[in-house]
Design a protein around this motif. Structure first.
Motif, PDB file in Angstrom:
ATOM      1  N   ALA A 152       0.857  -1.184   0.000  1.00 37.46           N
ATOM      2  CA  ALA A 152       0.000   0.000   0.000  1.00 37.46           C
ATOM      3  C   ALA A 152       0.892   1.232   0.000  1.00 37.46           C
ATOM      4  O   ALA A 152       1.772   1.372   0.853  1.00 37.46           O
ATOM      5  N   THR A 153       0.683   2.125  -0.968  1.00 34.29           N
ATOM      6  CA  THR A 153       1.485   3.339  -1.072  1.00 34.29           C
ATOM      7  C   THR A 153       0.564   4.544  -1.090  1.00 34.29           C
ATOM      8  O   THR A 153      -0.546   4.479  -1.620  1.00 34.29           O
ATOM      9  N   SER A 154       1.017   5.647  -0.501  1.00 34.83           N
ATOM     10  CA  SER A 154       0.164   6.834  -0.430  1.00 34.83           C
ATOM     11  C   SER A 154       0.913   8.073  -0.884  1.00 34.83           C
ATOM     12  O   SER A 154       2.144   8.101  -0.937  1.00 34.83           O
ATOM     13  N   ALA A 155       0.122   9.098  -1.188  1.00 42.45           N
ATOM     14  CA  ALA A 155       0.685  10.332  -1.731  1.00 42.45           C
ATOM     15  C   ALA A 155       1.416  11.149  -0.684  1.00 42.45           C
ATOM     16  O   ALA A 155       2.214  12.014  -1.023  1.00 42.45           O
ATOM     17  N   GLY A 156       1.151  10.907   0.567  1.00 43.58           N
ATOM     18  CA  GLY A 156       1.913  11.582   1.584  1.00 43.58           C
ATOM     19  C   GLY A 156       1.138  12.574   2.405  1.00 43.58           C
ATOM     20  O   GLY A 156       0.007  12.941   2.098  1.00 43.58           O
ATOM     21  N   VAL A 157       1.788  13.005   3.488  1.00 44.07           N
ATOM     22  CA  VAL A 157       1.246  13.981   4.433  1.00 44.07           C
ATOM     23  C   VAL A 157      -0.136  13.495   4.897  1.00 44.07           C
ATOM     24  O   VAL A 157      -0.242  12.417   5.454  1.00 44.07           O
ATOM     25  N   THR A 158      -1.219  14.239   4.625  1.00 39.77           N
ATOM     26  CA  THR A 158      -2.524  13.833   5.161  1.00 39.77           C
ATOM     27  C   THR A 158      -3.056  12.559   4.520  1.00 39.77           C
ATOM     28  O   THR A 158      -3.880  11.868   5.128  1.00 39.77           O
ATOM     29  N   SER A 159      -2.615  12.221   3.319  1.00 40.92           N
ATOM     30  CA  SER A 159      -3.120  10.992   2.703  1.00 40.92           C
ATOM     31  C   SER A 159      -2.635   9.755   3.438  1.00 40.92           C
ATOM     32  O   SER A 159      -3.221   8.679   3.305  1.00 40.92           O
ATOM     33  N   GLY A 160      -1.562   9.886   4.226  1.00 37.36           N
ATOM     34  CA  GLY A 160      -1.153   8.778   5.068  1.00 37.36           C
ATOM     35  C   GLY A 160      -2.212   8.443   6.106  1.00 37.36           C
ATOM     36  O   GLY A 160      -2.387   7.283   6.490  1.00 37.36           O
ATOM     37  N   ILE A 161      -2.951   9.469   6.557  1.00 37.04           N
ATOM     38  CA  ILE A 161      -4.066   9.250   7.478  1.00 37.04           C
ATOM     39  C   ILE A 161      -5.184   8.499   6.768  1.00 37.04           C
ATOM     40  O   ILE A 161      -5.768   7.561   7.315  1.00 37.04           O
ATOM     41  N   ASP A 162      -5.497   8.906   5.537  1.00 34.31           N
ATOM     42  CA  ASP A 162      -6.535   8.218   4.766  1.00 34.31           C
ATOM     43  C   ASP A 162      -6.198   6.744   4.582  1.00 34.31           C
ATOM     44  O   ASP A 162      -7.054   5.872   4.759  1.00 34.31           O
ATOM     45  N   LEU A 163      -4.948   6.472   4.226  1.00 32.67           N
ATOM     46  CA  LEU A 163      -4.541   5.086   4.010  1.00 32.67           C
ATOM     47  C   LEU A 163      -4.610   4.298   5.313  1.00 32.67           C
ATOM     48  O   LEU A 163      -5.106   3.164   5.345  1.00 32.67           O
ATOM     49  N   ALA A 164      -4.129   4.878   6.409  1.00 26.46           N
ATOM     50  CA  ALA A 164      -4.175   4.175   7.689  1.00 26.46           C
ATOM     51  C   ALA A 164      -5.611   3.865   8.107  1.00 26.46           C
ATOM     52  O   ALA A 164      -5.900   2.779   8.613  1.00 26.46           O
ATOM     53  N   LEU A 165      -6.533   4.809   7.889  1.00 24.81           N
ATOM     54  CA  LEU A 165      -7.940   4.553   8.200  1.00 24.81           C
ATOM     55  C   LEU A 165      -8.489   3.418   7.342  1.00 24.81           C
ATOM     56  O   LEU A 165      -9.273   2.591   7.817  1.00 24.81           O
ATOM     57  N   ALA A 166      -8.087   3.371   6.068  1.00 22.59           N
ATOM     58  CA  ALA A 166      -8.530   2.284   5.199  1.00 22.59           C
ATOM     59  C   ALA A 166      -8.012   0.941   5.714  1.00 22.59           C
ATOM     60  O   ALA A 166      -8.724  -0.077   5.667  1.00 22.59           O
ATOM     61  N   LEU A 167      -6.774   0.921   6.208  1.00 23.47           N
ATOM     62  CA  LEU A 167      -6.217  -0.328   6.729  1.00 23.47           C
ATOM     63  C   LEU A 167      -6.909  -0.753   8.017  1.00 23.47           C
ATOM     64  O   LEU A 167      -7.169  -1.944   8.234  1.00 23.47           O
ATOM     65  N   VAL A 168      -7.224   0.208   8.879  1.00 26.68           N
ATOM     66  CA  VAL A 168      -7.969  -0.107  10.100  1.00 26.68           C
ATOM     67  C   VAL A 168      -9.344  -0.664   9.756  1.00 26.68           C
ATOM     68  O   VAL A 168      -9.803  -1.653  10.353  1.00 26.68           O
ATOM     69  N   GLU A 169     -10.006  -0.032   8.781  1.00 30.74           N
ATOM     70  CA  GLU A 169     -11.322  -0.526   8.364  1.00 30.74           C
ATOM     71  C   GLU A 169     -11.215  -1.954   7.848  1.00 30.74           C
ATOM     72  O   GLU A 169     -12.059  -2.805   8.144  1.00 30.74           O
ATOM     73  N   GLU A 170     -10.175  -2.226   7.099  1.00 32.52           N
ATOM     74  CA  GLU A 170      -9.961  -3.576   6.573  1.00 32.52           C
ATOM     75  C   GLU A 170      -9.693  -4.569   7.695  1.00 32.52           C
ATOM     76  O   GLU A 170     -10.188  -5.703   7.676  1.00 32.52           O
ATOM     77  N   ASP A 171      -8.922  -4.155   8.701  1.00 35.11           N
ATOM     78  CA  ASP A 171      -8.522  -5.067   9.776  1.00 35.11           C
ATOM     79  C   ASP A 171      -9.649  -5.344  10.758  1.00 35.11           C
ATOM     80  O   ASP A 171      -9.892  -6.501  11.130  1.00 35.11           O
ATOM     81  N   ILE A 172     -10.320  -4.286  11.224  1.00 31.53           N
ATOM     82  CA  ILE A 172     -11.247  -4.476  12.351  1.00 31.53           C
ATOM     83  C   ILE A 172     -12.611  -3.835  12.138  1.00 31.53           C
ATOM     84  O   ILE A 172     -13.424  -3.802  13.060  1.00 31.53           O
ATOM     85  N   GLY A 173     -12.867  -3.313  10.937  1.00 27.66           N
ATOM     86  CA  GLY A 173     -14.218  -2.886  10.636  1.00 27.66           C
ATOM     87  C   GLY A 173     -14.416  -1.386  10.536  1.00 27.66           C
ATOM     88  O   GLY A 173     -13.653  -0.583  11.065  1.00 27.66           O
ATOM     89  N   ARG A 174     -15.502  -1.037   9.861  1.00 29.87           N
ATOM     90  CA  ARG A 174     -15.803   0.354   9.581  1.00 29.87           C
ATOM     91  C   ARG A 174     -16.145   1.137  10.843  1.00 29.87           C
ATOM     92  O   ARG A 174     -15.800   2.313  10.961  1.00 29.87           O
ATOM     93  N   ASP A 175     -16.826   0.518  11.801  1.00 33.90           N
ATOM     94  CA  ASP A 175     -17.249   1.249  12.988  1.00 33.90           C
ATOM     95  C   ASP A 175     -16.055   1.789  13.771  1.00 33.90           C
ATOM     96  O   ASP A 175     -16.073   2.936  14.236  1.00 33.90           O
ATOM     97  N   ILE A 176     -15.014   0.963  13.927  1.00 34.35           N
ATOM     98  CA  ILE A 176     -13.826   1.427  14.641  1.00 34.35           C
ATOM     99  C   ILE A 176     -13.129   2.518  13.848  1.00 34.35           C
ATOM    100  O   ILE A 176     -12.706   3.546  14.404  1.00 34.35           O
ATOM    101  N   ALA A 177     -12.995   2.309  12.535  1.00 33.65           N
ATOM    102  CA  ALA A 177     -12.354   3.331  11.703  1.00 33.65           C
ATOM    103  C   ALA A 177     -13.114   4.650  11.775  1.00 33.65           C
ATOM    104  O   ALA A 177     -12.516   5.732  11.831  1.00 33.65           O
ATOM    105  N   LEU A 178     -14.445   4.569  11.786  1.00 35.60           N
ATOM    106  CA  LEU A 178     -15.256   5.781  11.875  1.00 35.60           C
ATOM    107  C   LEU A 178     -15.057   6.465  13.223  1.00 35.60           C
ATOM    108  O   LEU A 178     -14.953   7.693  13.296  1.00 35.60           O
ATOM    109  N   SER A 179     -14.978   5.696  14.290  1.00 35.40           N
ATOM    110  CA  SER A 179     -14.757   6.280  15.613  1.00 35.40           C
ATOM    111  C   SER A 179     -13.409   6.996  15.673  1.00 35.40           C
ATOM    112  O   SER A 179     -13.295   8.087  16.241  1.00 35.40           O
ATOM    113  N   VAL A 180     -12.386   6.389  15.088  1.00 32.66           N
ATOM    114  CA  VAL A 180     -11.070   7.023  15.058  1.00 32.66           C
ATOM    115  C   VAL A 180     -11.119   8.306  14.238  1.00 32.66           C
ATOM    116  O   VAL A 180     -10.581   9.345  14.643  1.00 32.66           O
TER     117      VAL A 180
END
Length: 317
Positions: A152-180
């Motif tokens: 997984a590669t990202s454009a940088g700076v704030t997009s690293g947050i977007d990518l990390a949220l996508a990985l959290v959603e993939e790992d443990i679900g949308r509800d946790i990612a949304l809470s974060v």
């Protein structure tokens, strides 16, 4: 328990580190036992970021734990990569279950030969260099992040947050990612294939005043008649002359510019309002919901209703 191992080096971009770390740490707070976050430098010594902050790592290369997610941030330090760091990545990268780069961290992975034959992105300022120096890598400079298997590669700076949220959603679900996301006061995540720049930032600003005015008119009136004939009349040019001049001065055809403006406006309305798809399609100049659906599927890979379901923040109760 997934170990997220973040690589540190001198002149690393601090937000490339702290953004994803805050996301994974937030997920761990909401769901204990999910993530263990560790940082590592070559010798276990502290490093200084490009903004002057000092970071103290948990480990050296010699005693670093096995990584589920090996995360390589970007920064000025990637432009003159340390051979020892590159060698360590070459050895450890294939062992990780997930390999992630933020911003110009992709340069380090490419130097280690870990991106050959893969589709990747990076910060717009280094994409040309990445493609030139590593012709075996398929570089897509447009998206904010790209997934290719375990990479997984990202454009940088704030997009690293977007990518990390996508990985959290993939790992443990949308509800946790949304809470974060809500805790960090960001959208759940922008879709990975969203462009790094808006239409207005992607296109150059026209030199001539009539063309600049037309660019602004398009942005402010996405639901208007934005045909070449109508725009040419507004610029007081013939359609042929207008189309040629617009592309020459902005680097984008009028039709492409209009398409991007309308899509961005529709996305904002889906994210920020409760307006129906039919109403939004009219407001953005699509005319019919089916025309808007085709534009969304073609560009974002998802229909408007699904886009709204996934990316509109839930109300806070």
């Amino acid at each position: 328990m997934r170990t997220v191992l973040v690589v540190l080096f001198d002149d690393v971009q601090s937000l490339d580190v702290s953004g994803p770390v805050e996301v994974f740490n937030g997920a761990e707070r909401h769901c204990p036992g999910t993530y263990r976050i560790r940082t590592v430098t070559a010798d276990g010594g502290q490093v200084r970021t490009s903004s002057g902050l000092t970071l103290v790592p948990d480990h050296s290369f010699a005693d670093a734990p096995a990584a589920h997610t090996l995360l390589v941030p970007g920064g000025e330090g990637t432009r003159r990569p340390d051979p020892g760091l590159v060698d360590w990545l070459r050895e450890q990268g294939p062992r990780a279950e997930r390999l992630v780069s933020v911003c110009s961290g992709a340069l380090l992975l490419a130097e280690a030969g870990l991106l050959d034959g893969r589709r990747v992105t990076s910060h717009w300022s280094v994409c040309a260099r990445l493609a030139r120096d590593h012709p075996c890598v398929e570089v897509d400079p447009d998206p904010i992040f790209v997934r290719d298997g375990k990479l997984a590669t990202s454009a940088g700076v704030t997009s690293g947050i977007d990518l990390a949220l996508a990985l959290v959603e993939e790992d443990i679900g949308r509800d946790i990612a949304l809470s974060v996301a809500r805790h960090l006061v960001v959208f759940l995540r922008r879709p990975g294939n969203q462009a790094q720049f808006s239409a207005q930032l992607t296109a150059q600003t026209a030199r001539r005043e009539p063309l600049r005015e037309v660019q602004q008119w398009i942005t402010e009136h996405p639901g208007a008649d934005l045909s070449v004939d109508a725009l040419a009349a507004r610029a007081r040019l013939s359609p042929r002359h207008f189309a040629r001049a617009f592309q020459t001065e902005t680097g984008m055809t009028p039709g492409r510019y209009v398409d991007r403006v309308r899509l961005e406006h529709a996305r904002r309305l889906l994210e920020d309002t409760a307006d129906g798809v039919e109403e939004i399609s009219r407001a953005c100049g699509y005319g019919t919901p089916e025309a808007m659906r085709r534009a969304f599927v073609r560009t974002l890979g998802t229909a408007p209703a699904e886009y709204r379901r996934r990316f509109r923040p839930a109300p806070v109760h």
